[in-house]
Structures are given as structure tokens and as C-alpha cells.
Design an enzyme around this catalytic site. Structure first.
Site: not given
Ligand code: HEC
Length: 487
Positions: A188, A253, A346, A356, A367
Site C-alpha cells: 500500500q 496502512h 468508520e 478513536y 480478516y
């Protein structure tokens, strides 16, 4: 009843052992699909369509439709009607995973039944409030990640592999901008967001976020700004770069999105880099939303600016992988979307210094279908305004501020990678009062941006392209004409 349940349980476990698992795994490591197949499928059907017990995918709930009600049904059962109580056999985490699994199956059933527009070849689509066409702006891109608009009408598009491309008068220029930072392009990671300073006509600043390579194959999201001159990125300044010891290995991430607040600040997000616990650790930059001044300096009133050991740019924490950040055009509030694990994507309203919750609380599970936690709320941790369970892989988000689609003004548009959709969210008094899936299944949606020209721009991966929604007035819902009809 207990005996009936007992025999089903035994037969389920025997069933598992015949497929090669000699030892039953401890409850909290069981895949939820196996759990369902062994404990529930006999009565509720292999696809939850119902058998002895009722369907769990028809949206009809006798004993409570919310997550708590479904969890209660599983825990306590309805002995008189033949639903065993599972509180003795299932941990709270397993029960939570089953609730998520039931939600996933229900959503799958609904999306199979729904006919959501799949706009092809610029054919007009009718939606609730406006009709539109999805018009291709540029193809020939390689995994585009984000789009931003220069004051002169040109567009900048980042490609994940590390190229900053220019679209000029509807044409993708063959040469990328030279001199942009070297990126760590793996998984990513890569060149991520691009933003143009609101006053760029005067100051020329372009902001880039990217995965910055560190020692021993590690990387962390970093932020630079620079100016464009004759096809080059010049006058580069590093605005955020974490100390090298805080870089993390792993391909996942990185975040990240930019948003300016119009008062001299820049917000950006960094995902937790696959290190869950880091999101709760204020001495690490990952798993956070940050705020800096537009020149990279730290505002004195940042919530942790004075705290020993804390990264002073942190604005909020406990954020898993935020890839959407947007400022409400009227209230100025900061809204954020973040990827959950399996379940628990979210939408948050970000306030300074708040936690959070990731990974202490989440609406998702692992997963592989094993549970994470049964905790969805805890004192001192923020609840999302909305969560998507099952996950849609929510990515970008932007408020529509243009005037070409007047009834969409100030609605939040979010894009999803896995579900390949763009959704419109109506927000009133800090709550989402309505959601509409505008379209689906024409590519993974990486970025959604309200363009200065009033069109809504969408960056797709697989197939890669930049496209935009333009009005198709002949098809406005109020006209009562069939799709495709001539005025
Ligand atoms: C022996 C058969 C049987 C098994 C095994 C069983 N159920 Fe049920 N279940 C039922 C019946 C019958 C009902 C309807 C109870 C009623 O009418 O109140 C029910 C009701 C429910 C409800 C409430 C539905 C509603 O409309 O509110 C849920 C949720 C549920 N079951 C989930 C599960 C899950 C998850 C499992 C596996 C862990 C499971 N059940 C295993 C028979 C079964």
C-alpha cells in the site's frame, strides 16, 4: 433443549475433525464461518436462509434488530421456541464475530437484490436527487491515488509508484513532474496524496505525502511541499518526517490524506502501519491524525504539544488507517473515514486530543474470521458517527461544494475500494441522516474530490482512470422520463 444443542455441537466438532483438525481450536481462534457451519447452519441453513430456525438475512428480527439484540439472542437463546443459549459455548468475542458475520451475509443478500447503477460508456444515470453521467477525464494512468487542481485549471494526479502526473486541457501529459521525492513503493506504500495550497495562485505551494524509505526495509508516511517550475518539483521542504527509529516494516496502512483548514493549518493522517498497538501510543506517529502549520511548524495549541514524549503534531489517535479527511464547508468540522479490519469501517468527526479507540474498541473482527474483541465502546474513547459492517473498504471522502448539482450541496461523498462504490451521505447536526449508493462496480474508488469547476471527480483503480460526474439534466428524477429517454 440443552441436549439438542449439545448433540449439534458435538456433531459440528466431529465434522471439523473429519476435515483434518484433530484438536478443536480454542474458541477465540475459530474462524467465524466454521463456527457458524458447526453450530448454527443446521437450524438456520448453510446460507442463513432459514430452516428449522428463521432466516437471518431477511432483515426481519423478532428479538431485536440491533447488534446488541442479536448478540442477546445468541447468548440467551429462546429455549421455548428451539433456539439454544450459547453463552456457555461461545466467548463474548465469538458472539461478536457471529453478529458481524450475520451482518455480512445480510448485506450480501441485499446487494444481490438491489439494482444499483453501473455507469458505462458515459450513459446517463438517474439517482435520487440528480441525474449524472460518469465521464472519463484521463486514462493511461498507473494506479492513480489522488487528484488536485491547480489555479490555472490543470490537474495533478499522483501514481502510487512515485510519479506526479499532469492533466492539461483534458490530456494526460506523457512526462511526469521531475524531482519529486523517492518513495517506498510496495504493497500500500508509494506516492500518496497531493494537495494544492488554497492560495497557490500567489504562493505556488504543492503538498505531497508519500511512504518514505527508512533503514532495513522500513518506511513511514512523510510530508513535503514544493513548487512547480518547468515540469520540475523545486524548492522542496520537508514538513513532516518521523525520527528514523519510529519507521515500521510491513506494506500496509500508510494513510493518508490532506486537508487545509483555511486558518493556516494542514491536517494529515497516517495509518497504524499494521502495528495495532501503535495507534494508542502517543510517542509514535502512526495510527493518528496530525496537525501542522502550512510551513511544517507545530501549532502551540496542539493537544499534545507540551507533553513529554508525545509527537507534538498529533491531533487525534486510535485511528486505524484513515484515508479520507474533509472539512465541513459550513461548520468547519473535520471529518475522517478510516478502514476497519473485517467490519468496522468508520466515519468519525475528529476532535483534538480524542482517542478513536483502535484497537481497544472496534466493530470489526480479524480478516480470517477470528474475533478480535467484543468491545465496541469504552469510557474515554470516541464512537464513530457511523460504521460500515460489513466493511466497504471506505477510502476517500469529500464534501460537495459546487453548484452544478445544487441538491448535493454540502453532502459528503465517500468512495470504497472493495465495494467499488461512491456513496452520498446527508449530514444534519453531526449525524448521518441518509445514505445513497450513487453507483457501483466500475472500479475500485481511490479518491473523490469536489472539483473547483463544480464536477465531482473520482479516481479509479482497476481499471485505472480519472473520471468525473457531470449533470445529465434531461434525466432529472422529477422529469418522470425513463432512463435514456430523449427530452
Ligand atoms: C436447534 C436449532 C437452532 C440452532 C442450533 C441455532 N438456532 Fe438460532 N434460532 C432457532 C430458532 C427456532 C429461533 C427462533 C426463536 C424464536 O422464535 O424466538 C432462533 C432464533 C435466532 C435468532 C433471533 C432471530 C430473530 O428474529 O430475532 C438469532 C440471531 C439466532 N437464532 C442466531 C443463531 C446463531 C448465531 C446460532 C449458532 C451459534 C444459532 N442461532 C443456532 C434455532 C436454532
Amino acid at each position: 433443549m440443552f441436549n439438542a444443542f449439545r448433540s449439534i455441537l458435538t456433531c459440528g466438532l466431529l465434522g471439523l475433525s473429519t476435515v483434518g483438525q484433530a484438536q478443536p481450536t480454542p474458541s477465540s481462534r475459530r474462524d467465524v464461518a466454521d463456527l457458524y457451519a458447526s453450530l448454527c447452519a443446521n437450524c438456520h441453513g448453510p446460507k442463513m436462509e432459514g430452516a428449522l430456525g428463521p432466516s437471518l438475512v431477511d432483515d426481519i428480527w423478532k428479538s431485536g434488530a440491533d447488534d446488541a439484540g442479536i448478540a442477546r439472542s445468541i447468548r440467551e437463546g429462546q429455549l421455548a421456541s428451539g433456539m439454544p443459549a450459547f453463552s456457555g459455548a461461545l466467548s463474548p468475542q465469538d458472539t461478536r464475530a457471529l453478529v458481524i458475520y450475520i451482518r455480512e451475509q445480510g448485506a450480501r443478500r441485499r446487494s444481490e437484490a438491489a439494482s444499483i447503477a453501473k455507469p458505462v460508456a458515459d450513459k446517463p444515470v438517474r439517482s435520487e436527487l440528480h441525474a449524472f453521467k460518469l465521464e472519463t477525464v484521463a486514462e493511461g494512468l498507473d494506479t492513480p491515488w489522488s487528484v488536485a487542481f491547480l489555479p490555472d485549471g490543470r490537474m495533478l494526479v499522483t501514481e502510487k509508484a512515485g510519479r506526479l502526473r499532469v492533466v492539461e486541457k483534458g490530456r494526460l501529459l506523457p512526462e511526469p513532474i521531475a524531482g519529486t521525492p523517492d518513495v517506498w513503493s510496495r504493497g500500500q506504500g508509494g506516492l500518496l496524496d497531493v494537495a494544492v495550497h488554497p492560495d497557490a495562485a500567489k504562493n505556488g505551494w504543492i503538498y505531497l505525502s508519500y511512504s518514505d524509505p527508512g533503514a532495513n526495509g522500513s518506511a513511514m508516511t512523510a510530508i513535503v511541499r514544493g513548487k512547480l517550475r518547468e515540469g520540475r518539483f523545486v524548492e522542496q521542504q520537508t514538513l513532516f518526517r518521523a525520527p528514523p527509529g519510529l519507521y515500521r516494516t510491513g506494506n500496509v496502512h500508510f494513510g493518508s490524506r490532506f486537508v487545509f483548514d483555511g486558518k493556516g493549518h494542514l491536517f494529515f493522517s497516517i495509518g497504524e502501519r499494521g502495528q495495532k498497538e501503535d495507534a494508542q501510543d502517543l510517542s509514535r506517529p502512526n495510527g493518528k491524525v496530525h496537525r501542522i502549520r502550512e510551513d511544517g511548524s507545530i501549532p502551540k495549541d496542539n493537544p499534545f504539544a507540551g507533553r513529554e514524549g508525545a509527537i507534538p503534531s498529533i491531533w487525534s489517535y486510535g485511528n486505524r488507517n484513515p484515508q479520507g479527511l474533509a472539512r465541513h464547508p459550513v461548520t468547519g468540522d473535520l471529518w475522517e473515514t478510516e478502514h476497519g479490519p473485517r467490519g468496522g469501517d468508520e466515519l468519525n468527526r475528529i476532535e483534538p486530543g480524542r482517542n478513536y479507540g483502535w484497537p481497544v474498541i472496534t466493530y470489526g473482527m480479524n480478516y480470517d474470521g477470528t474475533p478480535m474483541t467484543d468491545r465496541t465502546a469504552q469510557e474515554g474513547m470516541q464512537q464513530p458517527v457511523l460504521h460500515w459492517t460489513p466493511s466497504i473498504a471506505v477510502c476517500a471522502a469529500d464534501f460537495y461544494t459546487g453548484s452544478r448539482f445544487p441538491q448535493w450541496k454540502n453532502d459528503l461523498f465517500v468512495g470504497a475500494l472493495a465495494e467499488q462504490e461512491v456513496r452520498r451521505l446527508r449530514i444534519e447536526n453531526g449525524k448521518v441522516v441518509h445514505q445513497e449508493v450513487l453507483f457501483k462496480d466500475v472500479g475500485r474508488v481511490r479518491d473523490v474530490v469536489s472539483g473547483p469547476d463544480g464536477y465531482l471527480y473520482v479516481v479509479f483503480n482497476d481499471p485505472d482512470r480519472l473520471a468525473r460526474l457531470v449533470p445529465a439534466p434531461a434525466l432529472e428524477p422529477a422529469s418522470g422520463k425513463a432512463p435514456g429517454a430523449k427530452p
